[in-house]
Design an enzyme around this catalytic site. Structure first.
Site, short mmCIF file in Angstrom:
data_model
loop_
_atom_site.label_atom_id
_atom_site.label_comp_id
_atom_site.label_asym_id
_atom_site.label_seq_id
_atom_site.Cartn_x
_atom_site.Cartn_y
_atom_site.Cartn_z
N LEU A 163 35.81 47.90 26.68
CA LEU A 163 37.24 48.14 26.85
C LEU A 163 37.50 49.04 28.06
CD1 LEU A 163 37.99 48.75 23.05
CD2 LEU A 163 38.46 46.66 24.38
N LYS A 222 26.17 57.82 32.98
CA LYS A 222 26.95 56.76 33.62
C LYS A 222 27.96 57.35 34.61
CE LYS A 222 29.02 53.03 34.80
NZ LYS A 222 29.79 52.15 33.91
N LYS A 233 39.16 55.75 37.98
CA LYS A 233 39.01 56.26 36.62
C LYS A 233 37.67 56.97 36.45
CE LYS A 233 37.11 54.24 33.26
NZ LYS A 233 36.60 53.34 32.19
#
Length: 295
Positions: free
Chosen positions: A70, A176, A246
């Site tokens: 998502l 990450k 983001k």
């Protein structure tokens, strides 16, 4: 106590998620129950054996473990805890796995809330390009308990060639975020070098071809530099500037929490913000070179 997974769920069939789900359908012995807001994605996976479900709650009614691919932690929290979420029905999955890139503090808070309801949670964000998702050669960085990782690893191996337990809850997200932070900053540096050398009279492609054989060689140079920056090719449908922003913003939040004055990171974030503001939000993120070129 280890968990047995007899049925698998997958929610979120975007650029990466559709390929990941397809690999689970083809390689995992368990049935895969898939859901996405877009019916066309579900139709494409039907030939691979995916069982289309009509809602998030419908996936929870059938699956022991549910993978989420998502856009943000907002979506992850809503899918897990919302009124029609994975925990809203009579049957709950034993484990939920977030394969997206999410805020570390909120990831840990979500893991704690799910644990209170007897649901295990792993953060397992993925790295590499859509081609790696298609080929099942992703890097998957996992945060969570060793026993949960051991139980999940056979399913993760259907999607990734490098599957690594990075530490406790949230550590997959930390690694990450660091991966993408370093990558984005490298691309910003490559952009500056390319512009400087082109304006000095050097062919950009030849420049990068030579750099790739020396100490400046890197994955960022080979992929973003040679394939995108030198030819100025920034298509949509790859890792977008909006997604890059983001991820870099998540890195900035980590830096602030750690008390680090991350100036190179801040500059890269500003370039991405400008690119989004100037209409390049859906273009492949090395398009940030255009902001350097106009400054």
């Amino acid at each position: 106590m280890s968990v047995a997974f007899h049925q698998v769920g997958f929610i979120g069939l975007g650029v990466m998620g559709e390929h990941m789900c397809r690999n689970l359908c083809r390689k995992a012995p368990q049935p895969v129950h898939a859901y996405d807001l877009r019916p066309d994605a579900l139709r494409r996976l039907k030939d691979d054996g995916a069982q289309a479900r009509g809602s998030v709650r419908d996936v929870a009614a059938h699956a022991d473990v549910v993978f989420l691919s998502l856009p943000s932690i907002d979506h992850v929290e809503a899918v897990c805890l919302g009124a029609e979420g994975l925990l809203s029905g009579e049957r709950k999955p034993a484990m939920i796995v977030d394969t997206g890139t999410s805020d570390v503090a909120r990831t840990r808070a979500l893991a704690a809330r799910l644990a209170e309801q007897g649901v295990r949670f792993l953060d397992a964000p993925v790295a590499r390009m859509p081609e790696a998702a298609r080929d099942g050669t992703l890097l998957i960085m996992v945060g969570g308990a060793q026993e949960d990782f051991d139980a999940l690893r056979p399913l993760l191996a259907c999607m990734g060639s490098d599957v690594v337990l990075c530490g406790d809850s949230g550590c997959g997200q930390i690694v990450k975020i660091a991966n993408n932070m370093v990558l984005m900053m490298n691309v910003a540096v490559l952009s500056e070098a390319l512009l400087i050398c082109e304006r000095a009279g050097m062919d950009g492609k030849q420049l990068f071809d030579v750099l790739a054989t020396g100490s400046a060689a890197s994955q960022a140079l080979n992929v973003a530099g040679i394939r995108a920056l030198a030819p100025r090719d920034f298509p949509e449908g790859r890792f977008s500037t909006a997604y890059a922003l983001k991820d870099v913003s998540l890195a900035s939040a980590l830096a602030d929490t750690a008390g680090v004055d991350a100036r190179i990171l801040a500059h890269t974030r500003a370039l991405l913000q400008d690119a989004v503001a100037n209409g390049d939000g859906q273009a492949y993120y090395p398009v940030l070179i255009n902001q350097i070129a106009t400054r």
